[in-house]
Motif scaffolding. Sequence first.
Motif, PDB file in Angstrom:
ATOM      1  N   LEU A  47      50.576  28.476  54.496  1.00  0.00           N
ATOM      2  CA  LEU A  47      51.560  27.395  54.577  1.00  0.00           C
ATOM      3  C   LEU A  47      52.665  27.587  53.541  1.00  0.00           C
ATOM      4  CD1 LEU A  47      52.510  24.831  55.912  1.00  0.00           C
ATOM      5  CD2 LEU A  47      51.001  23.524  54.405  1.00  0.00           C
ATOM      6  N   LEU A  48      52.321  27.992  52.320  1.00  0.00           N
ATOM      7  CA  LEU A  48      53.364  28.246  51.321  1.00  0.00           C
ATOM      8  C   LEU A  48      54.267  29.388  51.773  1.00  0.00           C
ATOM      9  CD1 LEU A  48      54.696  27.718  48.616  1.00  0.00           C
ATOM     10  CD2 LEU A  48      53.002  29.227  47.546  1.00  0.00           C
ATOM     11  N   CYS A  49      53.672  30.445  52.316  1.00  0.00           N
ATOM     12  CA  CYS A  49      54.469  31.559  52.831  1.00  0.00           C
ATOM     13  C   CYS A  49      55.441  31.079  53.902  1.00  0.00           C
ATOM     14  CB  CYS A  49      53.531  32.631  53.403  1.00  0.00           C
ATOM     15  SG  CYS A  49      54.374  34.019  54.196  1.00  0.00           S
ATOM     16  N   SER A  50      54.965  30.251  54.810  1.00  0.00           N
ATOM     17  CA  SER A  50      55.806  29.731  55.884  1.00  0.00           C
ATOM     18  C   SER A  50      56.986  28.935  55.334  1.00  0.00           C
ATOM     19  CB  SER A  50      54.960  28.850  56.805  1.00  0.00           C
ATOM     20  OG  SER A  50      55.755  28.220  57.779  1.00  0.00           O
ATOM     21  N   LEU A  51      56.710  28.052  54.371  1.00  0.00           N
ATOM     22  CA  LEU A  51      57.769  27.199  53.826  1.00  0.00           C
ATOM     23  C   LEU A  51      58.779  28.014  53.027  1.00  0.00           C
ATOM     24  CD1 LEU A  51      55.630  24.127  52.693  1.00  0.00           C
ATOM     25  CD2 LEU A  51      56.909  24.433  54.820  1.00  0.00           C
ATOM     26  N   LEU A  52      58.309  29.023  52.310  1.00  0.00           N
ATOM     27  CA  LEU A  52      59.230  29.893  51.571  1.00  0.00           C
ATOM     28  C   LEU A  52      60.155  30.634  52.528  1.00  0.00           C
ATOM     29  CD1 LEU A  52      56.726  31.245  48.913  1.00  0.00           C
ATOM     30  CD2 LEU A  52      58.833  30.019  48.371  1.00  0.00           C
ATOM     31  N   ARG A  53      59.589  31.204  53.569  1.00  0.00           N
ATOM     32  CA  ARG A  53      60.417  31.904  54.552  1.00  0.00           C
ATOM     33  C   ARG A  53      61.410  30.941  55.206  1.00  0.00           C
ATOM     34  NH1 ARG A  53      55.805  35.569  57.704  1.00  0.00           N
ATOM     35  NH2 ARG A  53      55.648  37.216  56.095  1.00  0.00           N
ATOM     36  N   GLU A  54      60.931  29.757  55.519  1.00  0.00           N
ATOM     37  CA  GLU A  54      61.775  28.773  56.201  1.00  0.00           C
ATOM     38  C   GLU A  54      62.972  28.370  55.351  1.00  0.00           C
ATOM     39  OE1 GLU A  54      62.387  26.307  59.669  1.00  0.00           O
ATOM     40  OE2 GLU A  54      61.206  28.101  59.235  1.00  0.00           O
ATOM     41  N   THR A  55      62.837  28.459  54.035  1.00  0.00           N
ATOM     42  CA  THR A  55      63.916  28.046  53.133  1.00  0.00           C
ATOM     43  C   THR A  55      64.630  29.238  52.484  1.00  0.00           C
ATOM     44  OG1 THR A  55      62.243  27.720  51.390  1.00  0.00           O
ATOM     45  CG2 THR A  55      62.944  25.784  52.641  1.00  0.00           C
ATOM     46  N   GLY A  56      64.405  30.436  53.028  1.00  0.00           N
ATOM     47  CA  GLY A  56      65.214  31.582  52.616  1.00  0.00           C
ATOM     48  C   GLY A  56      64.651  32.460  51.525  1.00  0.00           C
ATOM     49  N   THR A  57      63.368  32.320  51.199  1.00  0.00           N
ATOM     50  CA  THR A  57      62.741  33.184  50.197  1.00  0.00           C
ATOM     51  C   THR A  57      61.767  34.128  50.881  1.00  0.00           C
ATOM     52  OG1 THR A  57      62.901  31.523  48.441  1.00  0.00           O
ATOM     53  CG2 THR A  57      61.289  33.270  48.136  1.00  0.00           C
ATOM     54  N   PRO A  58      61.953  35.438  50.756  1.00  0.00           N
ATOM     55  CA  PRO A  58      60.995  36.371  51.350  1.00  0.00           C
ATOM     56  C   PRO A  58      59.598  36.135  50.786  1.00  0.00           C
ATOM     57  CG  PRO A  58      62.994  37.527  50.705  1.00  0.00           C
ATOM     58  CD  PRO A  58      63.086  36.153  50.116  1.00  0.00           C
ATOM     59  N   ALA A  59      58.604  36.151  51.652  1.00  0.00           N
ATOM     60  CA  ALA A  59      57.236  35.880  51.210  1.00  0.00           C
ATOM     61  C   ALA A  59      56.254  36.555  52.157  1.00  0.00           C
ATOM     62  CB  ALA A  59      56.985  34.368  51.175  1.00  0.00           C
ATOM     63  N   ARG A  60      55.050  36.793  51.646  1.00  0.00           N
ATOM     64  CA  ARG A  60      53.986  37.403  52.448  1.00  0.00           C
ATOM     65  C   ARG A  60      52.633  36.995  51.877  1.00  0.00           C
ATOM     66  NH1 ARG A  60      55.834  43.430  50.377  1.00  0.00           N
ATOM     67  NH2 ARG A  60      55.061  43.291  48.241  1.00  0.00           N
ATOM     68  N   LEU A  61      51.586  37.139  52.672  1.00  0.00           N
ATOM     69  CA  LEU A  61      50.235  36.859  52.201  1.00  0.00           C
ATOM     70  C   LEU A  61      49.645  38.112  51.556  1.00  0.00           C
ATOM     71  CD1 LEU A  61      50.647  34.452  54.165  1.00  0.00           C
ATOM     72  CD2 LEU A  61      48.212  34.619  54.701  1.00  0.00           C
ATOM     73  N   ARG A  62      48.814  37.897  50.532  1.00  0.00           N
ATOM     74  CA  ARG A  62      48.095  39.008  49.909  1.00  0.00           C
ATOM     75  C   ARG A  62      46.614  38.664  49.817  1.00  0.00           C
ATOM     76  NH1 ARG A  62      51.161  43.044  47.671  1.00  0.00           N
ATOM     77  NH2 ARG A  62      49.276  44.193  48.314  1.00  0.00           N
ATOM     78  N   GLY A  63      45.792  39.574  50.290  1.00  0.00           N
ATOM     79  CA  GLY A  63      44.348  39.426  50.203  1.00  0.00           C
ATOM     80  C   GLY A  63      43.807  40.219  49.030  1.00  0.00           C
ATOM     81  N   GLY A  64      42.828  39.662  48.343  1.00  0.00           N
ATOM     82  CA  GLY A  64      42.258  40.362  47.202  1.00  0.00           C
ATOM     83  C   GLY A  64      41.199  39.527  46.522  1.00  0.00           C
ATOM     84  N   TYR A  65      41.249  39.520  45.188  1.00  0.00           N
ATOM     85  CA  TYR A  65      40.159  38.922  44.408  1.00  0.00           C
ATOM     86  C   TYR A  65      40.686  38.214  43.171  1.00  0.00           C
ATOM     87  CZ  TYR A  65      37.377  41.743  47.501  1.00  0.00           C
ATOM     88  OH  TYR A  65      36.819  42.282  48.633  1.00  0.00           O
ATOM     89  N   GLY A  66      40.294  36.955  43.022  1.00  0.00           N
ATOM     90  CA  GLY A  66      40.658  36.174  41.845  1.00  0.00           C
ATOM     91  C   GLY A  66      39.561  36.237  40.801  1.00  0.00           C
ATOM     92  N   THR A  67      39.967  36.389  39.551  1.00  0.00           N
ATOM     93  CA  THR A  67      39.000  36.422  38.446  1.00  0.00           C
ATOM     94  C   THR A  67      38.893  35.074  37.752  1.00  0.00           C
ATOM     95  OG1 THR A  67      40.664  37.090  36.807  1.00  0.00           O
ATOM     96  CG2 THR A  67      39.562  38.854  38.040  1.00  0.00           C
ATOM     97  N   TYR A  68      39.610  34.060  38.246  1.00  0.00           N
ATOM     98  CA  TYR A  68      39.737  32.793  37.523  1.00  0.00           C
ATOM     99  C   TYR A  68      38.901  31.663  38.114  1.00  0.00           C
ATOM    100  CZ  TYR A  68      43.620  32.915  40.960  1.00  0.00           C
ATOM    101  OH  TYR A  68      44.399  33.105  42.078  1.00  0.00           O
ATOM    102  N   PHE A  69      37.964  32.013  38.987  1.00  0.00           N
ATOM    103  CA  PHE A  69      37.072  30.990  39.549  1.00  0.00           C
ATOM    104  C   PHE A  69      35.688  31.035  38.901  1.00  0.00           C
ATOM    105  CE2 PHE A  69      40.162  31.856  42.940  1.00  0.00           C
ATOM    106  CZ  PHE A  69      40.664  30.575  43.125  1.00  0.00           C
ATOM    107  N   GLN A  70      35.167  32.241  38.702  1.00  0.00           N
ATOM    108  CA  GLN A  70      33.864  32.422  38.085  1.00  0.00           C
ATOM    109  C   GLN A  70      33.959  33.550  37.063  1.00  0.00           C
ATOM    110  OE1 GLN A  70      31.325  30.417  38.734  1.00  0.00           O
ATOM    111  NE2 GLN A  70      32.337  29.336  40.424  1.00  0.00           N
ATOM    112  N   ALA A  71      33.529  33.285  35.840  1.00  0.00           N
ATOM    113  CA  ALA A  71      33.611  34.289  34.781  1.00  0.00           C
ATOM    114  C   ALA A  71      32.826  35.541  35.174  1.00  0.00           C
ATOM    115  CB  ALA A  71      33.063  33.715  33.475  1.00  0.00           C
ATOM    116  N   GLY A  72      33.466  36.691  35.005  1.00  0.00           N
ATOM    117  CA  GLY A  72      32.808  37.959  35.268  1.00  0.00           C
ATOM    118  C   GLY A  72      32.693  38.318  36.735  1.00  0.00           C
TER     119      GLY A  72
END
Length: 215
Positions: free
Chosen positions: A104-129
């Motif tokens: 949804l953020l990607c969609s709204l950014l594109r709709e208002t003129g900011t290039p955007a894309r989704l990125r898949g990966g891994y967050g380290t900020y939910f569970q330590a280690g």
Amino acid sequence: MDSDYLTHSPYSTPGPLMDALLGPDPLPRAPEALAALVRGVLLHREERETLAYAVPEERLREDAESRYVTEILRILAERGDTPLTEERAPAARFVATCRDFALLLCSLLRETGTPARLRGGYGTYFQAGFHDNHWVTEYWSEGRGWVLADAQVYGDLHDTPFDPLDVPRDAFLVAGDAWRACREGRADPETFGVFTVPEIKGLGLVRADVVADLA
């Protein structure tokens, strides 16, 4: 700047419901304002206790199968007439996963003129280690290039040691970087997975996410 990422995909196009949901106010253009908008209309399925809202089981199923922004907006329209730019009560929100916040953020950014894309990966900020399987938005910032943004943790519900609209590259590893880190022995593949489903982890998952991120 790559103008290809200004163009909507079938997944990100908002369709005709956008204008109806907006009411008299236009979409803001600033990434901060758009992230706040997303945060105000989506409820992550793991935030039920935090927001003291018992999500009906049918919503957990229905919303999880809504893979397009047009479907997210349709469900939001069915659940209330609050303008899209106003924060909604939990019962009037779409029950989301991380991908829905990113899309949804990607969609709204594109709709208002900011290039955007989704990125898949891994967050380290939910569970330590642990490197938790996650999706974020990447948007183009003039003078800086591509910047990672996580609308899911934007605002007061989450406490992150960084700006959620400027996620450090070592806090979120895009799938290709995760793959290289594992293959080069700089990271343990067993620390990459889905924290809430312990059996989903390892190098096979990382390899699959490289393909998903590329797609």
